[in-house]
Design a protein around this motif. Structure first.
Motif, short mmCIF file in Angstrom:
data_model
loop_
_atom_site.label_atom_id
_atom_site.label_comp_id
_atom_site.label_asym_id
_atom_site.label_seq_id
_atom_site.Cartn_x
_atom_site.Cartn_y
_atom_site.Cartn_z
N VAL A 183 0.85 -1.19 0.00
CA VAL A 183 0.00 0.00 0.00
C VAL A 183 0.88 1.24 0.00
O VAL A 183 2.04 1.19 0.44
N SER A 184 0.38 2.37 -0.50
CA SER A 184 1.12 3.63 -0.44
C SER A 184 0.23 4.74 0.09
O SER A 184 -1.00 4.67 0.02
N VAL A 185 0.86 5.79 0.64
CA VAL A 185 0.14 6.91 1.23
C VAL A 185 0.58 8.20 0.56
O VAL A 185 1.77 8.41 0.29
N SER A 186 -0.37 9.07 0.26
CA SER A 186 -0.08 10.40 -0.27
C SER A 186 -1.05 11.39 0.36
O SER A 186 -1.96 11.01 1.09
N SER A 187 -0.83 12.67 0.08
CA SER A 187 -1.72 13.69 0.63
C SER A 187 -1.96 14.79 -0.38
O SER A 187 -1.04 15.24 -1.06
N ALA A 188 -3.21 15.22 -0.46
CA ALA A 188 -3.57 16.42 -1.20
C ALA A 188 -3.59 17.57 -0.21
O ALA A 188 -4.43 17.62 0.68
N CYS A 189 -2.62 18.47 -0.32
CA CYS A 189 -2.48 19.59 0.61
C CYS A 189 -3.15 20.82 -0.01
O CYS A 189 -2.64 21.42 -0.95
N ILE A 190 -4.31 21.17 0.53
CA ILE A 190 -5.18 22.17 -0.09
C ILE A 190 -4.92 23.55 0.51
O ILE A 190 -5.09 23.75 1.72
N TRP A 191 -4.57 24.51 -0.34
CA TRP A 191 -4.25 25.85 0.11
C TRP A 191 -5.41 26.83 -0.12
O TRP A 191 -5.33 27.99 0.30
N PHE A 192 -6.45 26.43 -0.78
CA PHE A 192 -7.51 27.36 -1.15
C PHE A 192 -8.84 26.93 -0.52
O PHE A 192 -9.01 25.78 -0.10
N GLY A 193 -9.78 27.88 -0.46
CA GLY A 193 -11.08 27.59 0.11
C GLY A 193 -11.92 26.70 -0.79
O GLY A 193 -11.92 26.87 -2.01
N VAL A 194 -12.58 25.73 -0.18
CA VAL A 194 -13.47 24.82 -0.92
C VAL A 194 -14.87 24.99 -0.37
O VAL A 194 -15.11 24.77 0.83
N SER A 195 -15.80 25.38 -1.22
CA SER A 195 -17.17 25.66 -0.79
C SER A 195 -18.09 24.48 -1.08
O SER A 195 -17.71 23.53 -1.78
N ARG A 196 -19.29 24.55 -0.55
CA ARG A 196 -20.33 23.60 -0.96
C ARG A 196 -20.65 23.83 -2.43
O ARG A 196 -20.36 24.90 -2.99
N LYS A 197 -21.22 22.86 -3.04
CA LYS A 197 -21.55 22.94 -4.46
C LYS A 197 -22.41 24.16 -4.76
O LYS A 197 -23.46 24.36 -4.15
N GLY A 198 -21.94 25.01 -5.67
CA GLY A 198 -22.69 26.18 -6.09
C GLY A 198 -22.56 27.40 -5.20
O GLY A 198 -23.10 28.45 -5.51
N GLU A 199 -21.82 27.28 -4.09
CA GLU A 199 -21.67 28.41 -3.17
C GLU A 199 -20.35 29.13 -3.43
O GLU A 199 -19.40 28.57 -3.98
N GLU A 200 -20.28 30.40 -2.99
CA GLU A 200 -19.13 31.25 -3.29
C GLU A 200 -18.21 31.46 -2.10
O GLU A 200 -17.18 32.13 -2.22
N LYS A 201 -18.54 30.88 -0.93
CA LYS A 201 -17.69 30.98 0.24
C LYS A 201 -17.64 29.62 0.94
O LYS A 201 -18.62 28.86 0.89
N ASN A 202 -16.49 29.34 1.60
CA ASN A 202 -16.42 28.10 2.35
C ASN A 202 -16.96 28.29 3.76
O ASN A 202 -17.52 29.35 4.07
N GLN A 203 -16.81 27.29 4.61
CA GLN A 203 -17.43 27.33 5.93
C GLN A 203 -16.82 28.39 6.85
O GLN A 203 -17.41 28.76 7.86
N PHE A 204 -15.64 28.90 6.49
CA PHE A 204 -15.00 29.94 7.27
C PHE A 204 -15.27 31.33 6.73
O PHE A 204 -14.77 32.32 7.25
N GLY A 205 -16.05 31.41 5.64
CA GLY A 205 -16.37 32.68 5.04
C GLY A 205 -15.38 33.17 4.01
O GLY A 205 -15.49 34.30 3.52
N PHE A 206 -14.38 32.31 3.66
CA PHE A 206 -13.41 32.71 2.66
C PHE A 206 -13.99 32.52 1.26
O PHE A 206 -14.71 31.54 0.99
N PRO A 207 -13.67 33.43 0.31
CA PRO A 207 -14.17 33.29 -1.07
C PRO A 207 -13.71 31.97 -1.69
O PRO A 207 -12.61 31.49 -1.42
N SER A 208 -14.55 31.42 -2.53
CA SER A 208 -14.23 30.14 -3.17
C SER A 208 -14.96 30.04 -4.50
O SER A 208 -16.08 30.53 -4.63
N ASP A 209 -14.32 29.42 -5.48
CA ASP A 209 -15.00 29.15 -6.75
C ASP A 209 -16.19 28.23 -6.50
O ASP A 209 -16.10 27.30 -5.69
N THR A 210 -17.27 28.46 -7.20
CA THR A 210 -18.48 27.66 -6.98
C THR A 210 -18.27 26.20 -7.39
O THR A 210 -18.99 25.33 -6.91
N ASP A 211 -17.28 25.93 -8.24
CA ASP A 211 -17.01 24.55 -8.66
C ASP A 211 -15.67 24.07 -8.12
O ASP A 211 -15.07 23.15 -8.67
N SER A 212 -15.20 24.69 -7.03
CA SER A 212 -13.89 24.34 -6.48
C SER A 212 -13.84 22.87 -6.04
O SER A 212 -12.82 22.20 -6.22
#
Length: 249
Positions: A183-212
């Motif tokens: 087995v192998s292990v890797s990580s996706a290290c995310i630096w940007f805000g990820v919102s719910r589908k169709g929304e423009e901000k994430n749960q912390f209120g940071f701007p995010s692409d609607t399709d992020s």
């Protein structure tokens, strides 16, 4: 390599990242199992994202070593031993206190409630997948683990958690090599805000692409199928996620 007909479990399937990953993997034809702290929440998100009936809820508990070991075995049994890919999105990046404000109790609580469940889950799935050719565990981490800029001091808790997650990748892979596992292990290290589908901000209120989330999920697909084995892949922008996602295609 394709996700079609591959068996995947997404841990933390109802969060902004997890829900998008389930949606993407489901559309790619994977047999997806998902976990959530609430079956009711899972069913709500299923409707929100339009997951197919092929997506299956599995109960899990990673609050202790014993519970984590039992949950990993139970999920493997639920997949009839066909589980190949694990996407670990457990934990929440806590906010609210800076490094000058956080107490020892705050850090202990963060470690106990957010980091350790993720660590236990990764560890136990590494064990159950150990001798499977092509098996992967992909850990979701965050750019806060590389440090905070001025104006971000209240994200200290998230930074500490992600430092531990990022470090765990090399530590797990070192143990895997020493133990002769496949087995192998890797990580996706995310630096940007990820919102719910169709929304423009994430749960912390940071701007995010609607399709992020959708774009990020393609990068998780690349890691899951083993094209970035052993790496911590820094995704500093949605564009980075898209570029990494192209390697899956």
């Amino acid at each position: 390599m394709s996700l079609k007909d591959k068996t995947v479990v997404v841990l933390g399937a109802t969060g902004n990242v997890g829900a998008a990953v389930v949606e993407f993997f489901d559309k790619e034809g994977a047999l997806v199992f998902g976990t959530s702290r609430s079956k009711e929440k899972f069913d709500q998100v299923r409707k929100e994202y339009g997951w197919s009936d092929a997506v299956t809820y599995v109960d899990s508990d990673f609050s202790s070593d014993e519970a984590a070991a039992e949950s990993a075995k139970k999920i493997m049994d639920a997949t009839d031993g066909k589980l190949l890919y694990v996407v670990n999105n457990i934990g929440f990046a806590t906010v609210g206190k800076s490094a000058l404000e956080a107490t020892s109790e705050d850090i202990l609580s963060l470690t106990t409630n957010e980091f350790l469940p993720s660590h236990r889950a990764s560890r136990e799935f590494i064990k159950v997948l150990g001798d499977k050719d092509g098996a992967t565990v992909t850990i979701s981490s965050g750019g806060f683990g590389h440090g905070l800029q001025p104006g971000m001091s209240k994200l200290y808790g998230g930074s500490i958690k992600n430092v531990m997650l990022i470090n765990s990748v090399s530590c797990f892979n070192s143990a895997i090599v020493d133990d002769g596992l496949k087995v192998s292990v890797s990580s996706a290290c995310i630096w940007f805000g990820v919102s719910r589908k169709g929304e423009e901000k994430n749960q912390f209120g940071f701007p995010s692409d609607t399709d992020s989330g959708e774009k990020l999920a393609s990068a998780f697909a690349t890691l899951a199928v083993g094209k970035k084995t052993g790496e911590v892949v820094d995704l500093k922008s949605v564009e980075d996620a898209v570029e990494v996602g192209k390697q899956y295609e």
